[in-house]
Design a protein around this motif. Structure first.
Motif, PDB file in Angstrom:
ATOM      1  N   GLU A   1      -2.623   2.592 143.194  1.00  0.00           N
ATOM      2  CA  GLU A   1      -2.794   1.258 142.308  1.00  0.00           C
ATOM      3  C   GLU A   1      -3.056   0.409 143.324  1.00  0.00           C
ATOM      4  OE1 GLU A   1      -2.860   0.645 139.067  1.00  0.00           O
ATOM      5  OE2 GLU A   1      -2.746   2.716 138.567  1.00  0.00           O
ATOM      6  N   VAL A   2      -4.445  -0.309 143.251  1.00  0.00           N
ATOM      7  CA  VAL A   2      -4.907  -1.214 144.126  1.00  0.00           C
ATOM      8  C   VAL A   2      -4.020  -2.648 143.996  1.00  0.00           C
ATOM      9  CG1 VAL A   2      -7.052  -2.253 145.223  1.00  0.00           C
ATOM     10  CG2 VAL A   2      -6.975  -0.367 143.770  1.00  0.00           C
ATOM     11  N   HIS A   3      -3.873  -3.027 142.913  1.00  0.00           N
ATOM     12  CA  HIS A   3      -3.048  -4.096 142.593  1.00  0.00           C
ATOM     13  C   HIS A   3      -1.953  -4.050 143.140  1.00  0.00           C
ATOM     14  CE1 HIS A   3      -6.236  -6.015 140.405  1.00  0.00           C
ATOM     15  NE2 HIS A   3      -5.793  -5.291 139.153  1.00  0.00           N
ATOM     16  N   ILE A   4      -0.856  -3.084 143.211  1.00  0.00           N
ATOM     17  CA  ILE A   4       0.505  -2.856 143.716  1.00  0.00           C
ATOM     18  C   ILE A   4       0.200  -2.929 145.340  1.00  0.00           C
ATOM     19  CG2 ILE A   4       2.341  -1.209 144.143  1.00  0.00           C
ATOM     20  CD1 ILE A   4       1.959  -0.347 141.226  1.00  0.00           C
TER      21      ILE A   4
ATOM     22  N   ARG B   1      -1.933  -4.156 147.052  1.00  0.00           N
ATOM     23  CA  ARG B   1      -2.424  -5.556 147.637  1.00  0.00           C
ATOM     24  C   ARG B   1      -1.058  -6.517 147.548  1.00  0.00           C
ATOM     25  NH1 ARG B   1      -7.250  -7.744 144.605  1.00  0.00           N
ATOM     26  NH2 ARG B   1      -8.239  -5.704 145.526  1.00  0.00           N
ATOM     27  N   VAL B   2      -0.296  -6.580 146.558  1.00  0.00           N
ATOM     28  CA  VAL B   2       0.708  -7.552 146.275  1.00  0.00           C
ATOM     29  C   VAL B   2       1.759  -7.177 147.431  1.00  0.00           C
ATOM     30  CG1 VAL B   2       2.333  -6.403 144.796  1.00  0.00           C
ATOM     31  CG2 VAL B   2       2.000  -8.951 144.691  1.00  0.00           C
TER      32      VAL B   2
ATOM     33  N   VAL C   1       0.518  -8.752 150.637  1.00  0.00           N
ATOM     34  CA  VAL C   1       0.665  -9.989 150.819  1.00  0.00           C
ATOM     35  C   VAL C   1       2.044 -10.601 151.418  1.00  0.00           C
ATOM     36  CG1 VAL C   1       1.101 -12.210 149.197  1.00  0.00           C
ATOM     37  CG2 VAL C   1      -1.130 -10.866 149.107  1.00  0.00           C
ATOM     38  N   TRP C   2       3.039  -9.848 150.709  1.00  0.00           N
ATOM     39  CA  TRP C   2       4.470 -10.366 150.908  1.00  0.00           C
ATOM     40  C   TRP C   2       4.956  -9.687 152.385  1.00  0.00           C
ATOM     41  CZ3 TRP C   2       8.834 -12.175 148.241  1.00  0.00           C
ATOM     42  CH2 TRP C   2       8.354 -12.830 146.886  1.00  0.00           C
TER      43      TRP C   2
ATOM     44  N   ASP D   1      -4.953   6.740 149.039  1.00  0.00           N
ATOM     45  CA  ASP D   1      -4.636   8.152 148.784  1.00  0.00           C
ATOM     46  C   ASP D   1      -3.843   8.555 150.107  1.00  0.00           C
ATOM     47  OD1 ASP D   1      -6.362   9.830 150.723  1.00  0.00           O
ATOM     48  OD2 ASP D   1      -7.945   8.478 149.630  1.00  0.00           O
TER      49      ASP D   1
ATOM     50  N   ASN E   1       2.517   9.691 143.140  1.00  0.00           N
ATOM     51  CA  ASN E   1       1.393  10.252 142.421  1.00  0.00           C
ATOM     52  C   ASN E   1       0.272   9.546 143.074  1.00  0.00           C
ATOM     53  OD1 ASN E   1       3.052  11.826 140.631  1.00  0.00           O
ATOM     54  ND2 ASN E   1       3.257   9.927 139.665  1.00  0.00           N
TER      55      ASN E   1
ATOM     56  N   LYS F   1      10.839   2.039 141.038  1.00  0.00           N
ATOM     57  CA  LYS F   1       9.260   1.354 140.524  1.00  0.00           C
ATOM     58  C   LYS F   1       9.503   1.285 139.016  1.00  0.00           C
ATOM     59  CE  LYS F   1       4.658   2.348 141.438  1.00  0.00           C
ATOM     60  NZ  LYS F   1       3.568   3.448 141.753  1.00  0.00           N
ATOM     61  N   PRO F   2       9.476   0.208 138.330  1.00  0.00           N
ATOM     62  CA  PRO F   2       8.848  -0.993 138.839  1.00  0.00           C
ATOM     63  C   PRO F   2       9.657  -1.784 139.844  1.00  0.00           C
ATOM     64  CG  PRO F   2       8.775  -1.095 136.260  1.00  0.00           C
ATOM     65  CD  PRO F   2       9.482   0.167 136.937  1.00  0.00           C
ATOM     66  N   PHE F   3       9.322  -2.514 140.821  1.00  0.00           N
ATOM     67  CA  PHE F   3      10.017  -3.171 141.834  1.00  0.00           C
ATOM     68  C   PHE F   3       9.867  -4.531 141.925  1.00  0.00           C
ATOM     69  CE2 PHE F   3       6.567  -1.274 144.125  1.00  0.00           C
ATOM     70  CZ  PHE F   3       5.759  -2.459 144.749  1.00  0.00           C
ATOM     71  N   SER F   4      10.773  -5.154 142.703  1.00  0.00           N
ATOM     72  CA  SER F   4      10.667  -6.609 142.934  1.00  0.00           C
ATOM     73  C   SER F   4      10.158  -6.546 144.439  1.00  0.00           C
ATOM     74  CB  SER F   4      11.956  -7.066 142.882  1.00  0.00           C
ATOM     75  OG  SER F   4      12.169  -8.254 143.674  1.00  0.00           O
ATOM     76  N   PRO F   5       9.042  -7.294 144.713  1.00  0.00           N
ATOM     77  CA  PRO F   5       8.401  -7.516 145.988  1.00  0.00           C
ATOM     78  C   PRO F   5       9.415  -8.027 147.115  1.00  0.00           C
ATOM     79  CG  PRO F   5       7.034  -8.631 144.417  1.00  0.00           C
ATOM     80  CD  PRO F   5       8.098  -8.154 143.869  1.00  0.00           C
TER      81      PRO F   5
END
Lengths: 451, 133
Positions: B10-13, B15-16, B19-20, B33, B54, B103-107
């Protein structure tokens, strides 16, 4: 003294002589001409030779005195015997009728037992199987002769000894059948003793579908939680990124907001899709039926997909005949179906490929074809692509996002409209989905240039 | 400063998380992958791997077992997984140097976890270094 002796002698000799003479006279009389008794005897002798002819009226002989009384008695006797015989014959007729009915009932009962959707095994107190119906044979994967005569303990891997006891009738257990892999629920009931001792009826219910339903539910929940997790993770992570001030430049901030908005939309779509497919499957979806101008609908769908196609460098073509019929259906739901199909075609077609949407009608049915030059669907995946959450098992598909709900919704919606959806596909060459919808009596033929 | 590889389709995950971690001064490589992640690990020898389960081509399980077999990365592996999958995944990754992160997690929490693991790894390296001297 001598005289007295002589008198005595006379008496002693005259009585037998007189008796003899009288007896002789009677004998002569009887022997000479037929007497009533002899006539009766003759009649009876005749009768003895003719079985069944017992209704002989002796009063015809017009006998007198004691013989007359005798003949009347005889006649009563004969009448009673005749009556008894008639009753016997009637009873025999009834018995035959009952036997016929009995045979019919036995055949009917066996037929009924064989047609029961539940398996039935009759088990004697020696635990031997005395009867097995067709469902039992099917459920246990054994022929009748492989069941009847066997011990129940050979059929189930359990002693089932307690079937002998009154408590055995409490049996309610689920077994897994080795031969068929089916899950069978077994219930027992003691039946009345009949000649050969008490029997236990074992009712077998195939509960495999319950297990399948449970598995389907688990799969559904598993997929749902997985599908929910990604947008939730994104929303959470990007919101926190914003609130913690991790990013400062305007573009990065805008990207964060866009991800949150996009993922919220993804969540909403997922919730809509799940609701939609559940309602359609349960048959509780309400179609808002109206006249749907298919030409307009198809144009709208293709127009909405154009941006995605352009972005991917996929050519999207809509070819409509001059006249496209209006059909009776739910416009919004049909739009979802065609958006899913055209969307998939664009999604699974690599750059440079093309997607063509065509339609034709034969007066009774409207066929809409969505043909692509995409990655195609393997033969082993084809029967399953309409299952909810199922996605073809290959790397290319795994790289492309999707929930595996689109085709399930499409199929259920088309079914609800009385139509069908078919797939022809070849791996690496492309896929063609054909939606066939009934036009219906109330259908109005509209022209393409309806706007 | 540490080198970290993120394996997440998941590209957005990806990426964020990147960032952190970059904000924390680390060098981050992202892969979508398992196989690409393995390639990045071989090339950059990271201190840490953050892996989703996954993923296409090579899933997280295969990636993690392959890495663990070669003792890579030194600092350990964080596996991102939902609570409902953890039992099965824990069973399959039993005995490996793996930390599970829900997951879902806090960055920010994930970042804290990364720092904790890196600190532990530094301690080990430090101790080893001292004994050599």
């Amino acid at each position: 003294m001598v005289l007295a002796d002589l008198g005595q002698l006379f008496l002693l000799t005259s009585v037998p002589v007189a008796a003899f003479l009288i007896g002789y006279g009677v004998f002569r009389k009887v022997a000479r001409k037929p007497q009533p008794l002899r006539r009766i005897a003759q009649r009876l002798e005749t009768l003895a030779g003719q079985a069944g002819q017992i209704e002989i009226d002796l009063t015809q002989l017009q006998l007198q005195d004691a013989h007359g009384v005798l003949s009347q008695g005889w006649n009563r006797l004969v009448a009673e015997v005749a009556e008894a015989r008639r009753e016997l014959e009637a009873l025999q007729v009834r018995r035959q009728a009952l036997e016929t009915v009995g045979r019919y009932h036995a055949a009917w009962m066996t037929d009924l037992l064989n047609k029961m959707p539940y398996g039935l095994l009759m088990v004697g107190d020696d635990l031997g199987v005395t009867f097995a119906n067709t469902s039992a044979e099917r459920l246990l994967g054994r022929r009748g002769d492989e069941l009847v005569g066997r011990k129940i303990t050979e059929i189930f891997d359990d002693s089932l000894e307690y079937l002998r006891t009154p408590a055995g009738s409490m049996l309610d257990r689920t077994f897994s059948v080795q031969t068929t892999g089916a899950t069978v629920r077994l219930k027992a009931a003691r039946t009345l003793a009949q000649g050969g001792g008490a029997q236990t009826a074992l009712f077998l219910q195939d509960t495999s579908h319950l297990k399948e339903a449970r598995q389907a539910r688990d799969r559904f929940l598993y997929h749902i939680t997985h599908e929910l997790r990604t947008p939730l993770t994104n929303i959470r992570a990007y919101a926190e990124t914003l609130s913690e001030g991790v990013l400062e430049d305007r573009d990065s901030l805008r990207e964060c907001y866009n991800v949150i908005i996009g993922e919220t939309e993804r969540l909403s779509r997922l919730v809509e899709d799940v609701l939609s497919v559940s309602q359609l499957e349960a048959g509780s979806a309400r179609l808002v039926v109206d006249d749907v101008q298919m030409a307009r609908l198809l144009r709208q769908v293709v127009e909405d997909m154009q941006a995605s196609a352009d972005e991917k460098n996929v050519e999207l073509i809509l070819s409509l005949p001059p006249k496209v019929p209006t059909i009776r259906g739910d416009k919004d739901r049909l739009t979802v179906v065609l958006t899913n199909l055209v969307g998939n075609a664009v999604k699974y077609t690599p750059a440079g490929g093309h997607v063509e949407v065509t339609c034709e009608e034969d007066g009774a049915r409207l066929q809409i074809r969505v043909r692509d030059t995409g990655i195609g669907i393997a033969p082993e995946d084809q029967p399953r692509v309409f299952e909810k959450f199922y996605r073809a098992q290959n790397e290319e598909v795994a790289r492309i996002p999707g929930t595996g709900l689109g085709l399930a919704i499409a199929q259920e919606t088309v079914r609800a409209h009385g139509g069908t959806i078919e797939l022809v596909s070849e791996l690496g060459k492309g896929s063609t989905f054909t939606v066939t919808l009934p036009i219906g009596r109330s259908a109005v033929v509209g022209v393409t240039e309806d706007e | 400063m540490a080198v970290i590889v993120i394996a997440e389709d998941e590209v957005h995950i990806a990426r964020v998380v990147g960032v952190w971690l970059r904000k924390g001064g680390h060098v981050v490589y992202e892969a979508n992958d398992g196989r690409s992640a393995l390639e990045l690990i071989r090339r950059h020898h990271p201190e840490l791997l953050i892996a989703d389960v996954n993923m296409p081509v090579m899933d997280g399980i295969e990636l993690v077992t392959t890495c663990a077999a070669t003792g890579q990365p030194r600092g350990g592996i964080i596996v991102l997984t939902s609570r409902c999958d953890q039992t099965e995944i824990r069973r399959r990754l039993k005995g490996l140097n793996v930390v599970f992160h829900p997951k879902p997690f806090s960055p920010s929490r994930l970042t804290q976890e990364v720092e904790r693991l890196l600190a532990r790894s530094q301690d080990v390296v430090g101790t080893t270094g001292t004994s050599r001297r």
